[in-house]
Design a protein around this motif. Structure first.
Motif, PDB file in Angstrom:
ATOM      1  N   GLU A 127       0.840  -1.209   0.000  1.00 11.68           N
ATOM      2  CA  GLU A 127       0.000   0.000   0.000  1.00 11.68           C
ATOM      3  C   GLU A 127       0.874   1.257   0.000  1.00 11.68           C
ATOM      4  OE1 GLU A 127      -2.618  -0.259   3.374  1.00 11.68           O
ATOM      5  OE2 GLU A 127      -3.703  -1.999   2.573  1.00 11.68           O
ATOM      6  N   GLU A 128       1.924   1.234   0.816  1.00  7.27           N
ATOM      7  CA  GLU A 128       2.807   2.406   0.888  1.00  7.27           C
ATOM      8  C   GLU A 128       3.581   2.591  -0.414  1.00  7.27           C
ATOM      9  OE1 GLU A 128       4.991   2.815   4.502  1.00  7.27           O
ATOM     10  OE2 GLU A 128       3.054   3.219   5.457  1.00  7.27           O
ATOM     11  N   ALA A 129       4.022   1.470  -0.979  1.00  9.97           N
ATOM     12  CA  ALA A 129       4.772   1.546  -2.237  1.00  9.97           C
ATOM     13  C   ALA A 129       3.877   2.114  -3.340  1.00  9.97           C
ATOM     14  CB  ALA A 129       5.282   0.159  -2.632  1.00  9.97           C
ATOM     15  N   PHE A 130       2.624   1.711  -3.340  1.00 10.80           N
ATOM     16  CA  PHE A 130       1.708   2.191  -4.378  1.00 10.80           C
ATOM     17  C   PHE A 130       1.449   3.693  -4.235  1.00 10.80           C
ATOM     18  CE2 PHE A 130      -2.602   2.960  -6.078  1.00 10.80           C
ATOM     19  CZ  PHE A 130      -2.337   2.657  -7.417  1.00 10.80           C
ATOM     20  N   LYS A 131       1.413   4.156  -2.983  1.00 11.62           N
ATOM     21  CA  LYS A 131       1.260   5.613  -2.772  1.00 11.62           C
ATOM     22  C   LYS A 131       2.443   6.359  -3.383  1.00 11.62           C
ATOM     23  CE  LYS A 131      -1.080   5.212   1.588  1.00 11.62           C
ATOM     24  NZ  LYS A 131      -0.653   5.078   2.997  1.00 11.62           N
ATOM     25  N   ALA A 132       3.631   5.766  -3.294  1.00  8.63           N
ATOM     26  CA  ALA A 132       4.846   6.424  -3.792  1.00  8.63           C
ATOM     27  C   ALA A 132       5.036   6.219  -5.294  1.00  8.63           C
ATOM     28  CB  ALA A 132       6.064   5.893  -3.035  1.00  8.63           C
ATOM     29  N   ALA A 133       4.453   5.153  -5.861  1.00  4.83           N
ATOM     30  CA  ALA A 133       4.734   4.821  -7.268  1.00  4.83           C
ATOM     31  C   ALA A 133       3.622   3.952  -7.832  1.00  4.83           C
ATOM     32  CB  ALA A 133       6.069   4.083  -7.380  1.00  4.83           C
ATOM     33  N   ASN A 134       2.850   4.494  -8.755  1.00  7.41           N
ATOM     34  CA  ASN A 134       1.713   3.734  -9.283  1.00  7.41           C
ATOM     35  C   ASN A 134       1.983   3.093 -10.643  1.00  7.41           C
ATOM     36  OD1 ASN A 134       1.674   5.940 -10.872  1.00  7.41           O
ATOM     37  ND2 ASN A 134      -0.423   6.603 -10.369  1.00  7.41           N
ATOM     38  N   THR A 135       3.249   2.889 -10.964  1.00  8.79           N
ATOM     39  CA  THR A 135       3.620   2.141 -12.162  1.00  8.79           C
ATOM     40  C   THR A 135       4.523   0.978 -11.727  1.00  8.79           C
ATOM     41  OG1 THR A 135       5.359   3.808 -12.443  1.00  8.79           O
ATOM     42  CG2 THR A 135       3.428   4.014 -13.847  1.00  8.79           C
ATOM     43  N   PRO A 136       4.463  -0.143 -12.449  1.00  4.96           N
ATOM     44  CA  PRO A 136       5.036  -1.382 -11.889  1.00  4.96           C
ATOM     45  C   PRO A 136       6.549  -1.385 -11.702  1.00  4.96           C
ATOM     46  CG  PRO A 136       4.057  -1.779 -14.072  1.00  4.96           C
ATOM     47  CD  PRO A 136       3.686  -0.388 -13.673  1.00  4.96           C
ATOM     48  N   GLY A 137       7.312  -0.765 -12.616  1.00  2.00           N
ATOM     49  CA  GLY A 137       8.768  -0.754 -12.462  1.00  2.00           C
ATOM     50  C   GLY A 137       9.171  -0.051 -11.180  1.00  2.00           C
ATOM     51  N   SER A 138       8.653   1.135 -10.985  1.00  2.00           N
ATOM     52  CA  SER A 138       8.969   1.908  -9.778  1.00  2.00           C
ATOM     53  C   SER A 138       8.344   1.285  -8.534  1.00  2.00           C
ATOM     54  CB  SER A 138       8.467   3.347  -9.934  1.00  2.00           C
ATOM     55  OG  SER A 138       9.075   3.958 -11.043  1.00  2.00           O
ATOM     56  N   PHE A 139       7.151   0.708  -8.692  1.00  2.00           N
ATOM     57  CA  PHE A 139       6.484   0.066  -7.556  1.00  2.00           C
ATOM     58  C   PHE A 139       7.351  -1.035  -6.949  1.00  2.00           C
ATOM     59  CE2 PHE A 139       3.889  -3.545  -6.095  1.00  2.00           C
ATOM     60  CZ  PHE A 139       3.219  -2.957  -5.039  1.00  2.00           C
ATOM     61  N   ARG A 140       7.964  -1.847  -7.825  1.00  2.00           N
ATOM     62  CA  ARG A 140       8.818  -2.950  -7.345  1.00  2.00           C
ATOM     63  C   ARG A 140       9.959  -2.429  -6.477  1.00  2.00           C
ATOM     64  NH1 ARG A 140      11.965  -5.607 -11.462  1.00  2.00           N
ATOM     65  NH2 ARG A 140      12.308  -7.195  -9.888  1.00  2.00           N
ATOM     66  N   VAL A 141      10.549  -1.324  -6.926  1.00  2.00           N
ATOM     67  CA  VAL A 141      11.673  -0.747  -6.187  1.00  2.00           C
ATOM     68  C   VAL A 141      11.198  -0.247  -4.824  1.00  2.00           C
ATOM     69  CG1 VAL A 141      13.361   1.136  -6.195  1.00  2.00           C
ATOM     70  CG2 VAL A 141      12.875  -0.125  -8.318  1.00  2.00           C
ATOM     71  N   LYS A 142      10.082   0.454  -4.838  1.00  2.00           N
ATOM     72  CA  LYS A 142       9.543   1.030  -3.595  1.00  2.00           C
ATOM     73  C   LYS A 142       9.073  -0.063  -2.631  1.00  2.00           C
ATOM     74  CE  LYS A 142      10.002   5.403  -4.480  1.00  2.00           C
ATOM     75  NZ  LYS A 142      11.000   6.141  -3.700  1.00  2.00           N
ATOM     76  N   LEU A 143       8.593  -1.172  -3.185  1.00  2.00           N
ATOM     77  CA  LEU A 143       8.124  -2.258  -2.322  1.00  2.00           C
ATOM     78  C   LEU A 143       9.253  -2.736  -1.401  1.00  2.00           C
ATOM     79  CD1 LEU A 143       5.928  -4.320  -1.534  1.00  2.00           C
ATOM     80  CD2 LEU A 143       6.751  -5.775  -3.408  1.00  2.00           C
ATOM     81  N   ILE A 144      10.430  -2.915  -1.980  1.00  2.00           N
ATOM     82  CA  ILE A 144      11.582  -3.340  -1.170  1.00  2.00           C
ATOM     83  C   ILE A 144      11.931  -2.253  -0.144  1.00  2.00           C
ATOM     84  CG2 ILE A 144      14.032  -3.994  -1.252  1.00  2.00           C
ATOM     85  CD1 ILE A 144      12.264  -6.117  -2.508  1.00  2.00           C
ATOM     86  N   ASP A 145      11.889  -1.002  -0.587  1.00  2.00           N
ATOM     87  CA  ASP A 145      12.135   0.104   0.342  1.00  2.00           C
ATOM     88  C   ASP A 145      11.134   0.089   1.496  1.00  2.00           C
ATOM     89  OD1 ASP A 145      14.208   1.067  -1.221  1.00  2.00           O
ATOM     90  OD2 ASP A 145      13.008   2.621  -2.195  1.00  2.00           O
ATOM     91  N   CYS A 146       9.870  -0.106   1.169  1.00  2.00           N
ATOM     92  CA  CYS A 146       8.811  -0.014   2.189  1.00  2.00           C
ATOM     93  C   CYS A 146       8.835  -1.197   3.152  1.00  2.00           C
ATOM     94  CB  CYS A 146       7.438   0.130   1.524  1.00  2.00           C
ATOM     95  SG  CYS A 146       7.238   1.713   0.675  1.00  2.00           S
ATOM     96  N   ILE A 147       9.238  -2.367   2.680  1.00  2.00           N
ATOM     97  CA  ILE A 147       9.416  -3.499   3.606  1.00  2.00           C
ATOM     98  C   ILE A 147      10.520  -3.137   4.618  1.00  2.00           C
ATOM     99  CG2 ILE A 147      10.344  -5.867   3.779  1.00  2.00           C
ATOM    100  CD1 ILE A 147       7.576  -6.101   2.795  1.00  2.00           C
ATOM    101  N   TYR A 148      11.572  -2.534   4.102  1.00  2.75           N
ATOM    102  CA  TYR A 148      12.715  -2.140   4.936  1.00  2.75           C
ATOM    103  C   TYR A 148      12.294  -1.107   5.976  1.00  2.75           C
ATOM    104  CZ  TYR A 148      17.547  -0.464   5.837  1.00  2.75           C
ATOM    105  OH  TYR A 148      18.748  -0.107   6.398  1.00  2.75           O
ATOM    106  N   GLN A 149      11.368  -0.246   5.594  1.00  2.00           N
ATOM    107  CA  GLN A 149      10.955   0.860   6.472  1.00  2.00           C
ATOM    108  C   GLN A 149       9.766   0.517   7.368  1.00  2.00           C
ATOM    109  OE1 GLN A 149      10.611   3.703   3.212  1.00  2.00           O
ATOM    110  NE2 GLN A 149      12.292   4.896   4.095  1.00  2.00           N
ATOM    111  N   LEU A 150       9.283  -0.708   7.309  1.00  2.00           N
ATOM    112  CA  LEU A 150       8.146  -1.088   8.144  1.00  2.00           C
ATOM    113  C   LEU A 150       8.485  -0.952   9.629  1.00  2.00           C
ATOM    114  CD1 LEU A 150       6.645  -4.402   6.683  1.00  2.00           C
ATOM    115  CD2 LEU A 150       5.574  -2.133   6.736  1.00  2.00           C
ATOM    116  N   SER A 151       7.461  -0.671  10.407  1.00  6.51           N
ATOM    117  CA  SER A 151       7.608  -0.677  11.860  1.00  6.51           C
ATOM    118  C   SER A 151       6.355  -1.313  12.447  1.00  6.51           C
ATOM    119  CB  SER A 151       7.755   0.755  12.377  1.00  6.51           C
ATOM    120  OG  SER A 151       6.576   1.480  12.078  1.00  6.51           O
ATOM    121  N   GLU A 152       6.447  -1.730  13.666  1.00  9.22           N
ATOM    122  CA  GLU A 152       5.256  -2.290  14.327  1.00  9.22           C
ATOM    123  C   GLU A 152       4.110  -1.283  14.318  1.00  9.22           C
ATOM    124  OE1 GLU A 152       5.498  -4.504  17.927  1.00  9.22           O
ATOM    125  OE2 GLU A 152       7.624  -4.979  17.649  1.00  9.22           O
ATOM    126  N   GLU A 153       4.455  -0.014  14.484  1.00 14.49           N
ATOM    127  CA  GLU A 153       3.428   1.036  14.523  1.00 14.49           C
ATOM    128  C   GLU A 153       2.690   1.112  13.177  1.00 14.49           C
ATOM    129  OE1 GLU A 153       6.603   1.416  15.627  1.00 14.49           O
ATOM    130  OE2 GLU A 153       5.786   0.987  17.626  1.00 14.49           O
TER     131      GLU A 153
END
Lengths: 269, 269, 269
Positions: free
Chosen positions: B232-258
């Motif tokens: 969901e966070e990656a899609f907010k940052a990038a709504n096209t698939p190439g960029s989405f894939r990159v952001k997905l890895i970023d957003c997993i890294y940035q996850l927090s319990e909160e």
């Protein structure tokens, strides 16, 4: 006449997106992920099935078969031949990418075997590979071609008659022919040579286009035009290879018939 | 009650990051790079060991074994079965992703062999695959499922009892059960269907979570919730698939319990 | 003296870009795409040829051979040994990355076989792997090393004498020696440990540098310095792993001799 041709070409993009063709790929592991992702962005559905005891049946379910000869292992090589037989029996279009056939002569045996027990509807290689298959020498180094394209269309036509299929040779200009109709595409970007897999991805798109349209020549022109226009747009957004690769997938996803029409630099022969 | 459950779920993220579980993956080459990278971003350590004469011993060193059945070659297939035996003997959790089992019936033989000589702690597939394994027909095409999810939870529960393991079925909604406890997750993004490997990556995360926690059900819920919230966070940052894939890895890294707590849309059953 | 050395090191970047060395890689499928892309960005030409009946002849065409032992299958393993024989006969430099040799003792057999029938010009591993090969214990987990680097240079020198080749051990600091000359590089970024393939990509760059220069020690220093400086720049642009990977390829592409000189933190020993 030219506008009619271009209309037919650009429409194939919508046909892909409407049909969502399942493209069965047997391809090298270097760029297999890129091939799957670009197929999804183009509107197709990728399936990288290559197990020898699965491919015959899996081809039946598919809209097209894409065989890429880059660094295939033994199981993949045998699966590729068997899959092409299934494609012949079940009338599924086959797109072949003869990667490195000029550098590794053994590839020719695989191509001949596919022609013998299966079929090829479209062969798409770089100019060096196509010239080699047509019996002409060319300037190649490893998997890359440094050929300027002189005489390329004649080679495509000759190979088209030899293999009885549509032939596409890519380079600075791209040449496509089915022996009767020919096109030269002058779109694209130098950046394609700075990332791995441009050719493999293009081959996969040819598979998708042929999976959505009976007219293999026009489908192949669409795939190459789509790749080139998306490449031009990606390069505008990112002129370094890491970012370019990301944008390329984005730009394939964002293609429209209008963008293809506006950008197309095609000479019909 | 629900808050207690959610607390338990979100805590697993920290447990992964503290333990850095070594996740031994036997997985298809299409998305093997994505699986390794998402494991690192989640906080785990990937090991893609698949040589037949290495896997038995390597499982012992691992915190979890992830087996993904998408386009395995013969050596991988045999290695997967052997690795599952080692996991049984050494009490290492096993997560199975039955990719394409509805399209390629031969996959069932591998699953049955794993159940016979090894074990499965978590099976995670798309709704089409899980329904197929539970004996129900579904709308599948190649490796993709177009099932709307009706009756999915019932199928998960049935399969959970059949295989005596935790079962997760993914789609627009995701269904998880261990036969006693069940959860439906309504997070996620359509963009997962536009990139290859979303399912494979999720399976790898399930492996990591199970490598960090004894409670396989709760661990699986964490992996799926983490993937969905990051998506969901990656899609907010990038709504096209190439960029989405990159952001997905970023957003997993940035996850927090909160972030997991704030975003979670889980219905407990 | 130090400036002369640094000059020699940085010049190799231009030598790579002028010569465009063809780097024949036999490497694991997890990061094979990354290796191909980083070679292109560095200025080299990748060829991932691994078929057993092709490698002997293909090595002849190549400027360097890069063998990476991470998760090789049987065919790749045999191809690697055969390729090293061809490299010995045809005087092509060989760079070996002994991935996971400390965790999977069987790797040692392959290394010994390569030393017996082929040759190794450069061995590049993480500090844990190099220490293990030099007969010292170290703190490793799976494919990752958590060694702080104490005594690393001594181990490199010992291994250099044992294998009669250049040795590089990477970690927080990187140690390179040919037994006579040694360097310690203090550049780099922690982010290398958050993405898969940093080590594999570095090994491929070592192959490219050795394919462009006779001086293997200086070439290896260039490859490691280039990777580290590009990593530092990539991290400035993106401090999350998905985006970092993309920028890393961009930054390798954008390297210049000047950037290497300005950024280098090398201690010559």
């Amino acid at each position: 006449m030219n506008n009619i041709n271009l209309d037919k070409v650009t429409k194939i993009l919508s046909e892909v997106r409407n049909k969502i063709p399942l493209v069965h790929c047997i391809t090298n592991y270097v760029t297999i992920n890129d091939c799957a992702n670009i197929l999804l962005s183009y509107g197709a559905s990728p399936a990288m099935c290559e197990a020898y005891d699965e491919v015959f049946d899996f081809v039946k379910l598919s809209s097209a078969l894409y065989i890429n000869l880059g660094t295939l292992n033994k199981e993949q090589e045998q699966a590729a031949v068997l899959a092409s037989t299934s494609a012949k029996i079940h009338d599924i279009p086959v797109v072949l990418d003869p990667v490195a056939c000029a550098a590794v002569p053994k590839k020719i045996q695989v191509i001949n075997r596919i022609l013998q027990v299966g079929k090829i509807d479209v062969i798409k290689g770089n100019i060096g590979e196509i010239k080699f298959l047509a019996g002409q020498s060319s300037n190649v180094k490893g998997v890359d071609s440094f050929d300027t394209g002189e005489g390329a269309l004649e080679c495509c036509i000759a190979l088209s008659q030899k293999y009885k299929c549509t032939v596409a040779a890519t380079g600075k200009k791209d040449f496509i022919t089915d022996g009767k109709r020919s096109a030269v595409i002058e779109n694209g970007t130098e950046m394609f040579t700075k990332v791995t897999g441009s050719g493999c991805m293009l081959g996969a798109l040819c598979g998708a286009a042929c999976g959505a349209s009976e007219d293999k020549f026009t489908a192949t022109v669409n795939a190459i035009l789509s790749m080139n226009i998306a490449g031009e747009e990606a390069f505008k957004a990112a002129n370094t290879p890491g970012s370019f690769r990301v944008k390329l997938i984005d730009c394939i996803y964002q293609l429209s018939e209008e963008k293809l029409k506006e950008g197309a630099k095609i000479v019909w022969k």
